[in-house]
Every structure is written in C-alpha cells, then in structure tokens.
Write an enzyme that holds these catalytic residues in place. Structure first.
Site, mmCIF file in Angstrom:
data_model
loop_
_atom_site.group_PDB
_atom_site.id
_atom_site.type_symbol
_atom_site.label_atom_id
_atom_site.label_comp_id
_atom_site.label_asym_id
_atom_site.label_seq_id
_atom_site.Cartn_x
_atom_site.Cartn_y
_atom_site.Cartn_z
ATOM 1 C CE LYS A 1 33.733 14.459 -55.791
ATOM 2 N NZ LYS A 1 33.890 15.286 -54.589
ATOM 3 C CG ASN B 1 41.881 16.759 -46.431
ATOM 4 O OD1 ASN B 1 40.796 17.295 -46.584
ATOM 5 N ND2 ASN B 1 42.985 17.455 -46.234
ATOM 6 C CE LYS C 1 36.888 24.279 -57.275
ATOM 7 N NZ LYS C 1 37.579 22.990 -57.525
ATOM 8 C CE LYS D 1 29.069 19.004 -50.859
ATOM 9 N NZ LYS D 1 30.082 17.986 -50.625
ATOM 10 C CB THR E 1 36.589 19.450 -46.010
ATOM 11 O OG1 THR E 1 36.970 19.894 -47.314
ATOM 12 C CG2 THR E 1 35.277 18.709 -46.094
ATOM 13 N N GLY F 1 40.627 17.795 -55.195
ATOM 14 C CA GLY F 1 40.836 16.456 -54.630
ATOM 15 C C GLY F 1 39.576 15.872 -54.018
ATOM 16 C CG ASP F 2 36.212 13.057 -53.107
ATOM 17 O OD1 ASP F 2 35.462 13.871 -52.567
ATOM 18 O OD2 ASP F 2 36.009 11.816 -53.041
ATOM 19 C CD GLN G 1 31.139 19.264 -55.157
ATOM 20 O OE1 GLN G 1 31.442 18.109 -54.968
ATOM 21 N NE2 GLN G 1 31.580 20.259 -54.406
HETATM 22 P P1 NDP Z 1 40.944 10.614 -47.907
HETATM 23 O O1 NDP Z 1 41.304 9.742 -49.032
HETATM 24 O O2 NDP Z 1 41.928 11.612 -47.419
HETATM 25 O O3 NDP Z 1 40.514 9.730 -46.653
HETATM 26 C C1 NDP Z 1 39.455 8.848 -46.716
HETATM 27 C C2 NDP Z 1 39.340 8.122 -45.394
HETATM 28 O O4 NDP Z 1 38.147 7.363 -45.385
HETATM 29 C C3 NDP Z 1 40.469 7.134 -45.152
HETATM 30 O O5 NDP Z 1 40.695 7.002 -43.788
HETATM 31 C C4 NDP Z 1 39.910 5.846 -45.743
HETATM 32 O O6 NDP Z 1 40.466 4.671 -45.198
HETATM 33 C C5 NDP Z 1 38.461 5.958 -45.348
HETATM 34 N N1 NDP Z 1 37.635 5.251 -46.342
HETATM 35 C C6 NDP Z 1 37.549 5.485 -47.663
HETATM 36 N N2 NDP Z 1 36.745 4.607 -48.250
HETATM 37 C C7 NDP Z 1 36.315 3.806 -47.272
HETATM 38 C C8 NDP Z 1 35.458 2.704 -47.263
HETATM 39 N N3 NDP Z 1 34.887 2.227 -48.371
HETATM 40 N N4 NDP Z 1 35.201 2.130 -46.059
HETATM 41 C C9 NDP Z 1 35.769 2.609 -44.927
HETATM 42 N N5 NDP Z 1 36.621 3.642 -44.894
HETATM 43 C C10 NDP Z 1 36.883 4.231 -46.053
HETATM 44 O O7 NDP Z 1 39.585 11.323 -48.347
HETATM 45 P P2 NDP Z 1 38.923 12.653 -47.786
HETATM 46 O O8 NDP Z 1 39.173 12.766 -46.327
HETATM 47 O O9 NDP Z 1 39.308 13.756 -48.687
HETATM 48 O O10 NDP Z 1 37.368 12.363 -48.045
HETATM 49 C C11 NDP Z 1 36.537 11.739 -47.083
HETATM 50 C C12 NDP Z 1 35.084 12.043 -47.405
HETATM 51 O O11 NDP Z 1 34.870 13.470 -47.387
HETATM 52 C C13 NDP Z 1 34.591 11.566 -48.769
HETATM 53 O O12 NDP Z 1 33.222 11.231 -48.667
HETATM 54 C C14 NDP Z 1 34.722 12.833 -49.618
HETATM 55 O O13 NDP Z 1 33.868 12.802 -50.743
HETATM 56 C C15 NDP Z 1 34.290 13.883 -48.622
HETATM 57 N N6 NDP Z 1 34.700 15.249 -48.925
HETATM 58 C C16 NDP Z 1 36.036 15.571 -49.056
HETATM 59 C C17 NDP Z 1 36.397 16.875 -49.295
HETATM 60 C C18 NDP Z 1 37.819 17.304 -49.308
HETATM 61 O O14 NDP Z 1 38.062 18.520 -49.332
HETATM 62 N N7 NDP Z 1 38.793 16.396 -49.257
HETATM 63 C C19 NDP Z 1 35.390 17.921 -49.518
HETATM 64 C C20 NDP Z 1 34.032 17.492 -49.265
HETATM 65 C C21 NDP Z 1 33.731 16.195 -49.026
HETATM 66 P P3 NDP Z 1 41.452 3.770 -46.103
HETATM 67 O O15 NDP Z 1 42.730 4.545 -46.152
HETATM 68 O O16 NDP Z 1 41.536 2.479 -45.370
HETATM 69 O O17 NDP Z 1 40.802 3.645 -47.453
#
Ligand code: NDP
Length: 449
Positions: free
Chosen positions: A130, A245, A94, A118, A214, A169-170, A115
């Site tokens: 993943k 997200n 997962k 976690k 999250t 998603g991620d 993961q």
């Molecule tokens: P999103 O794609 O919704 O958002 C990612 C955000 O982070 C955007 O604002 C993006 O900006 C920024 N970002 C991404 N890459 C970079 C980078 N290299 N440098 C600076 N900013 C960056 O992703 P999520 O919110 O879903 O995920 C965010 C984090 O949380 C990740 O590490 C993910 O693995 C983790 N996570 C997510 C879960 C989920 O349920 N969604 C669950 C557990 C962990 P920009 O648009 O400019 O790229």
C-alpha cells in the site's frame, strides 16, 4: 480493549507495539488478526516455531520520500509519500495509493497489512502492499494534481514494476490521478508497461468494470450473507457512508437488486432522501463537478442535508460503511441495532472499530469485514493485470461475471473456514484464518526469507 490473545501471541503483539510506536491503526489491524488465529497455531505449531507471524507483521520493505511540487501561483510545497511493500509470498506487492492529509506511516502499514490477507482471499497471485501521501487533493486544480503526481512518480517509478509492485487507486486517487501517474512512469522509463499500475482508463489498458468493482463486489458479498439467512436485498432500506468510488457503485448495484438507499454522506455531512437517493445526481456532483454532497439538495427539494450529522443514526435494514477507517464505533453500532439493522458490510477498509464489531456480533447482526467484503476491487485489478499481460480487453459482462464468481468464492471460503474452526457465521475469523493460512503456507514453503 477486546478479546484476550493466545499466550503465544501476546508477547508477539507486545513486541510489535514496542517496535512500531504511535501507529494505532496498524496496531488495531494486527490485533484483530492475532485475536482470531490462535486456533490455527494449535493445528499448525510449525507456523509459530518458524516465526511466520513475526515475519508477516514486519513489512519486507518501507519506502518514505519527499514530494516537492509547485502550485499554480508558483509557490513550492513539500509532501511526504510512502510505499510499504508488505508481503510478496503470493505475488508482486499489490495495493492502492491514498492521497489524504491524514496519511502517515501507521495508516499505510495498517492498509498494507490488511491487503496481504485480502489479496490472499481472492485466490489470485498477488502479494500485499500500500502507499500514499499526506497531500490533500481537495481544492487543487487539475494542473496542480498533475504536477504532484509527476513529482511523486519521479521517485516511485524505481520501486515498482509488473513483477515487483503494482499500485492502484484509493481515497483521493481515481482515474485522473492514475492517468498522471502512469503517464510519468511511461515517460521516465520509455516503456509502455500497462501492468505496472491498475485502475487505468479503459481506452489505454484499463479494465471494464474496475471502477465499479469494489462497490459491486461488496454488494455481491452482502447478497451471499443474506442468502445464508434465507433473505435478500429486495425491498431493504440501506444507508451508505461516503459518496466516493466505493459508495457510488455499492449504491448502484444495491439499487439494481431492489434495495432503496435513503442516505449517503461525505466528510462534511449527510444527505437523507426518504424517497431514495438519485444516483445520477450523486455521480454528477462527485464524478463530474468534483463538488460536495451538500449540492444534492439543490436538485432534490425533498431531500435533507444534515451538516455534521452521524449517518448511523438513520434507521435502516443494512448499513454499508464505505468512507474511511474507524467511522463506525460502539455507540453507532448500538444505534444501528436499536433501529433494527440486520447486516453491516464494510466497503471501506476497517471502518468499524473493534468495540463496534463486538456490539454487532453480540447482537447477531450479520457482519462482513472489509478484508473479504471489499476484495472485489483488488481482484478486478488482478484481472486488469491478466488482460494487460495477454494484451486482451474483456467485455464488461465477462469481467463482472468473473468478479461475481470471485466474491461468491470468497464468501464461501470465509464461511466454511469459520465453520471448520468452530466459529460459524463469524466472517472476521473466517477471513483472517483463511487469508493467513494461504500466506503462511507459501511463506513456509519458501524457507527463511
Ligand atoms: P474516494 O476518495 O473516492 O471517496 C472517499 C469518500 O469517503 C468520500 O465521500 C469522502 O468524503 C469520504 N471520506 C474520506 N475520508 C473521510 C473522513 N476522514 N471522514 C469522513 N468521510 C471521509 O475513496 P474510495 O471510495 O476509493 O475509498 C473509500 C474506502 O474504500 C477507503 O477506506 C478505501 O481504502 C476503501 N477501498 C477502496 C477501494 C477502491 O477500489 N477504490 C478498494 C478497497 C477498499 P470527502 O470527499 O468529504 O473527503
């Protein structure tokens, strides 16, 4: 780099470096776990004898495949996609799918490895996996995203299943992408297997509160950490990196608990809004218009857009890194400490470098590691699977209550395990040891497989 490894673990780590060259994020994630589980091997030498650690570090299966697709002008593009099925001792693999140009095998292996632990911490029956692709969704039309997702699923479908591997998603993969992925799975297999993918729309098998889970979960974890220190979120000044997200729903829950968010960001820059970030504007820009965070200042004249700035330079009480891996280093950590920050809680996966964690822990800043703090997303995905299996739809309130209970439980187990192993208040040790023990016991019970 950081702490010395136990003498039994050093050769295992050296062998891992040799067998997995060039995968620095994977090395970093493994090293962090190995640095903390030395005391477990003293109590449980059988895990070393039966090579549980070497087995945990080697994915059960790694799939790499070509994803050809056509853009709106008819030009053909080729991307590479991955699914790493890391460990199924506790349940089907997962973990989410990430679409970002930086994706390569090392990123997916680091995420898959994290993961495993976690998912174990949630106490739910889910293994670790993943996936993702080096596809860049930015600037693509809905039709291009759809064609890419359909092409990817045309290969991925044969590897996944309700009892095998359940993606979600991620970064770069939200509700729209999950819809296209599930649609193609259903079409190819001619089966409406809701539980094969999570993060679905709530009209067609998704769970209420999954989108929020999250971010909300990270804030529940923060609250538990603050309670240990007889403190709360009320009146605290927060900064949250990212505006995707996780960041959006962490901000939403923190605001509802009386905190003021003064900054958020994306990969181009930072919004600083002293009066407090207006979340409706962020949601409109990011969720509806799919725009850039710089658009925020058009609606809020008092806010500032700081292009290419470092968000961690902004004074705060609590920092929530919610964007991406290694976004908060030792220099940033020192700045946070200087500015009086009392807690850093990771919404993103591995956003703090090992050197950054060291600075924070040595300065007695409460530090909540991602494995524990952001487990609310996958936990609620497991609740979505439960609802799909029983063909039920729970209310938002019921699902959120379950999430809160799970996060409180994760915090308690991490805290108590750290205490038991002589590392009171060290949530990194607590999370790694507790997660490792659950997986190791299950693997051991199943023999050499
Ligand atoms: P999103 O794609 O919704 O958002 C990612 C955000 O982070 C955007 O604002 C993006 O900006 C920024 N970002 C991404 N890459 C970079 C980078 N290299 N440098 C600076 N900013 C960056 O992703 P999520 O919110 O879903 O995920 C965010 C984090 O949380 C990740 O590490 C993910 O693995 C983790 N996570 C997510 C879960 C989920 O349920 N969604 C669950 C557990 C962990 P920009 O648009 O400019 O790229």
């Amino acid at each position: 780099m950081s702490a010395k490894l136990d003498e039994k673990l050093e050769p295992i780590y050296q062998e891992l470096l040799h067998r997995n060259p060039g995968e620095s994020e994977f090395h970093q994630a493994v090293r962090e776990v190995l640095e903390t589980i030395g005391p477990v091997l003293c109590k449980h030498p059988e895990f070393a004898d039966r090579k549980i650690i070497q087995r945990i570090c080697e994915p059960e299966r790694q799939i790499i495949f070509r994803v050809p697709w056509q853009d709106d002008s008819g030009e053909i593009h080729i991307n590479r996609a991955f699914r790493v099925e890391f460990n199924s001792a506790l349940g089907p693999y997962k973990g989410g799918m990430r679409f970002h140009p930086s994706v390569y095998l090392g990123i997916i292996k680091f995420l898959g490895f994290e993961q495993i632990f976690k998912n174990a911490l949630t106490g739910l029956p889910i293994g670790g996996g993943k996936g993702g692709s080096d596809f860049n969704p930015k600037g693509k039309s809905d039709n291009e995203i759809m064609r890419f997702c359909q092409s990817l699923m045309t290969e991925l479908y044969r590897h996944i299943g309700v009892y095998t591997d359940v993606p979600a998603g991620d970064i770069g993969v939200g509700g729209r992408e999950i819809g296209y992925l599930f649609g193609q799975y259903k079409r190819i297999t001619n089966r409406y297997e809701s539980g094969v993918i999570t993060g679905k729309g709530t009209d067609w098998g998704g769970s209420l509160a999954r989108k929020e889970a999250t971010g909300y979960g990270a804030v529940y974890f923060t609250q538990e950490m603050l309670k240990v220190r007889n403190d709360s979120l009320d009146g605290k000044k927060l900064i949250v990196s990212g505006s995707g997200n996780v960041a959006i729903y962490a901000m939403e829950k923190a605001q509802s608990q009386g905190a003021k968010i003064v900054a958020c960001s994306d990969s181009s820059g930072v919004i600083y809004h002293k009066e407090g970030i207006d979340l409706d504007t962020v949601k409109r820009i990011k969720e509806v218009e799919r725009g850039r965070i710089s658009d925020y200042i058009e609606s809020h004249k008092k806010a500032k857009y700081l292009k290419d700035a470092c968000i961690w330079d902004i004074p705060c009480d609590i920092a929530l890194p919610c964007a991406t891996q290694n976004e908060l280093n030792a220099k940033d950590a020192k700045k946070l400490v200087e500015n009086g920050c009392i807690a850093v809680v990771e919404g993103a996966n591995m956003p703090t470098t090992p050197e950054g964690i060291k600075v924070l822990q040595e300065s007695k800043v409460a530090f909540g590691p991602s494995k524990a703090a952001n487990a609310g997303g996958v936990a609620t995905s497991a609740l979505e699977m439960q609802q799909n299996a029983s063909r039920a739809s729970w209310s938002f309130e019921h699902t959120e209550n379950c999430l809160a209970e799970i996060m409180i439980g994760i915090h308690r187990r991490c805290y108590e395990t750290a205490e038991e192993y002589g590392a009171t208040g060290d949530y990194v040790s607590g999370a790694n040891i507790e997660g490792f023990l659950r997986v190791a016991r299950a693997m051991d019970a199943m023999g050499v497989i």
